[in-house]
Write a protein that holds these residues in place. Sequence first.
Motif, PDB file in Angstrom:
ATOM      1  N   GLY A  17     -48.404  15.797   5.353  1.00  0.00           N
ATOM      2  CA  GLY A  17     -48.906  15.893   3.982  1.00  0.00           C
ATOM      3  C   GLY A  17     -48.532  14.674   3.153  1.00  0.00           C
ATOM      4  N   ASP A  18     -48.367  13.535   3.823  1.00  0.00           N
ATOM      5  CA  ASP A  18     -47.951  12.292   3.171  1.00  0.00           C
ATOM      6  C   ASP A  18     -49.176  11.599   2.557  1.00  0.00           C
ATOM      7  N   MET A  19     -49.512  11.993   1.341  1.00  0.00           N
ATOM      8  CA  MET A  19     -50.698  11.444   0.677  1.00  0.00           C
ATOM      9  C   MET A  19     -50.553   9.954   0.377  1.00  0.00           C
ATOM     10  N   ARG A  20     -49.338   9.492   0.147  1.00  0.00           N
ATOM     11  CA  ARG A  20     -49.122   8.058  -0.102  1.00  0.00           C
ATOM     12  C   ARG A  20     -49.532   7.251   1.122  1.00  0.00           C
ATOM     13  N   ARG A  21     -49.130   7.709   2.303  1.00  0.00           N
ATOM     14  CA  ARG A  21     -49.475   7.002   3.547  1.00  0.00           C
ATOM     15  C   ARG A  21     -50.973   7.102   3.834  1.00  0.00           C
ATOM     16  N   ILE A  22     -51.558   8.261   3.563  1.00  0.00           N
ATOM     17  CA  ILE A  22     -52.995   8.416   3.766  1.00  0.00           C
ATOM     18  C   ILE A  22     -53.753   7.463   2.842  1.00  0.00           C
TER      19      ILE A  22
END
Length: 67
Positions: A17-22
């Motif tokens: 759920g790592d939106m920053r990485r996505i």
Amino acid sequence: MRALHWRDEIIRAGRAGDMRRIDQLAAQLEQAEEARRLLQALTHCPACTASATAWMVPPTPPIESNP
């Protein structure tokens, strides 16, 4: 990097759920697509070379006029 590496990066980011990485991966994909488009224009369309090259040059600051 290999496609398998990028696939694993996407899966890990999604599962965590790592939106920053996505978001980082999406931005990197956008830049890669733009680079691919420019390279394709430079190699397949000699007439497009000047406009593609001009697009890559950063804008210059405005010139101040002396009264």
